[in-house]
Scaffold this motif. Sequence first.
Motif, mmCIF file in Angstrom:
data_model
loop_
_atom_site.group_PDB
_atom_site.id
_atom_site.type_symbol
_atom_site.label_atom_id
_atom_site.label_comp_id
_atom_site.label_asym_id
_atom_site.label_seq_id
_atom_site.Cartn_x
_atom_site.Cartn_y
_atom_site.Cartn_z
ATOM 1 N N PRO A 149 0.807 -1.236 0.000
ATOM 2 C CA PRO A 149 0.000 0.000 0.000
ATOM 3 C C PRO A 149 0.833 1.276 0.000
ATOM 4 O O PRO A 149 0.318 2.342 -0.329
ATOM 5 C CB PRO A 149 -0.804 -0.099 1.309
ATOM 6 C CG PRO A 149 -0.805 -1.527 1.667
ATOM 7 C CD PRO A 149 0.481 -2.080 1.155
ATOM 8 N N ALA A 184 -8.251 -1.708 1.424
ATOM 9 C CA ALA A 184 -8.356 -2.785 0.448
ATOM 10 C C ALA A 184 -7.483 -3.983 0.820
ATOM 11 O O ALA A 184 -7.577 -5.024 0.196
ATOM 12 C CB ALA A 184 -7.941 -2.270 -0.930
ATOM 13 N N MET A 185 -6.637 -3.810 1.824
ATOM 14 C CA MET A 185 -5.761 -4.907 2.261
ATOM 15 C C MET A 185 -6.587 -5.895 3.073
ATOM 16 O O MET A 185 -7.395 -5.481 3.903
ATOM 17 C CB MET A 185 -4.663 -4.359 3.188
ATOM 18 C CG MET A 185 -3.622 -3.541 2.489
ATOM 19 S SD MET A 185 -2.178 -4.497 2.107
ATOM 20 C CE MET A 185 -1.438 -4.722 3.704
ATOM 21 N N LEU A 214 -4.955 -4.307 -5.209
ATOM 22 C CA LEU A 214 -5.280 -2.942 -4.768
ATOM 23 C C LEU A 214 -5.873 -2.126 -5.918
ATOM 24 O O LEU A 214 -6.803 -1.350 -5.720
ATOM 25 C CB LEU A 214 -4.029 -2.247 -4.211
ATOM 26 C CG LEU A 214 -3.454 -2.828 -2.914
ATOM 27 C CD1 LEU A 214 -2.152 -2.125 -2.534
ATOM 28 C CD2 LEU A 214 -4.451 -2.724 -1.775
ATOM 29 N N SER A 248 -5.638 2.641 0.341
ATOM 30 C CA SER A 248 -5.125 1.319 0.015
ATOM 31 C C SER A 248 -5.226 0.366 1.197
ATOM 32 O O SER A 248 -5.432 -0.825 1.024
ATOM 33 C CB SER A 248 -3.661 1.411 -0.398
ATOM 34 O OG SER A 248 -3.524 2.265 -1.473
#
Lengths: 248, 115
Positions: free
Chosen positions: A97, B42-43, B31, B39
């Motif tokens: 991320p 979305a993990m 992602l 983000s």
Amino acid sequence: MSLQIASTESRSLLLGAREAIPLLGGYIPVAISFGLIAIQSGFSGWEAVLISTLVYAGASQFLFVAMVASGAPLWFVVLMTLLINARHVVYGPNIAPWLNKNRWWPWLMHGLTDQIFALALVRLPQLEARERMGWYIGASIVAWFSWIGGTALGAVAGKELTQRWPLLGEIMPFALPALFLVLLAPRFASRLWAITLGSTAIVALLFAVSGMKNAGIPIAAVCGALVYYGLSSLVRNKVQRSRGARDG
Amino acid sequence: MDSELWIALLATAIGTFLMRALPLLWMQRHLVRKQAGNSLDAMPSWLTVLGPLMIAAMFGVSLVPSKVSTQAWLATAIGTLVTYLVWKRTNSLGWPVFVGVVVYGGVILLANVAA
């Protein structure tokens, strides 16, 4: 403008390099031992350096050299070394991320060792997006080069070094647990995380004392996850019960 | 090294690299598919929990001294405590590690002198 970008990149590169310095205390003594053991197992100095450059995964390199020296079938050597490194599969997704869109990121994963992962997981979210790649490159290059340099040193003069300064190899690796502790410390403020991390570390410690260092890491992490989710659901149930009692 | 050993070395190196790089590519695609503003949302939640746990496990494993003895365990306990206290005071990355190693080394040296 481009000068400003270049200066940000070089600044973050240097920051990453500086923050990876504590890793050297753990990397160099172990790399020296690897270089020495590789030579004693019949590999040349160049071959030892090549293994450190290409494989770049501590425990599995020791296993590779020891199994080859013992005459184990090569397919089995490859299988066992890959099995030891299997824990690395969770590292990339964890830092994903915080990585921007850049085609170089997958190639840079060669440097994603246990220690660089630990450092990156904590530091990448704290950095600005434009600083992250420079920081990661700086940190991983310092770690990678120290591993390669330590191997070369061990292959050339490992015996003399360990005879002259026997305590150095005993003291310097303490830098690794000290670094891991500092990376975890901010989470101790939460009781849930403190209990989870403490129990994970104790399980891993017990495995390591029993001589199962590599198996201990993923197993302890799974045990820690059970503690985390178990405690979370206990807390949730307690909150729901007290709400129910208040409303009823 | 003969050619078979070269192949084994390359297979190990490529296998290790792929284990580090492919899961990252998978997560990046995941992602993008989720196209979440954040983000982290979305993990998968288990993955965000697993990261710190892996560090804690590495911490536990690395606590075992290279030469196990009562003095080494004592040095580990004192070094760990001092590292934590220095972190509480400085909130930095480098100083706690540096002081921790110095204290750990000091205890080992003192124990060797005493013995």
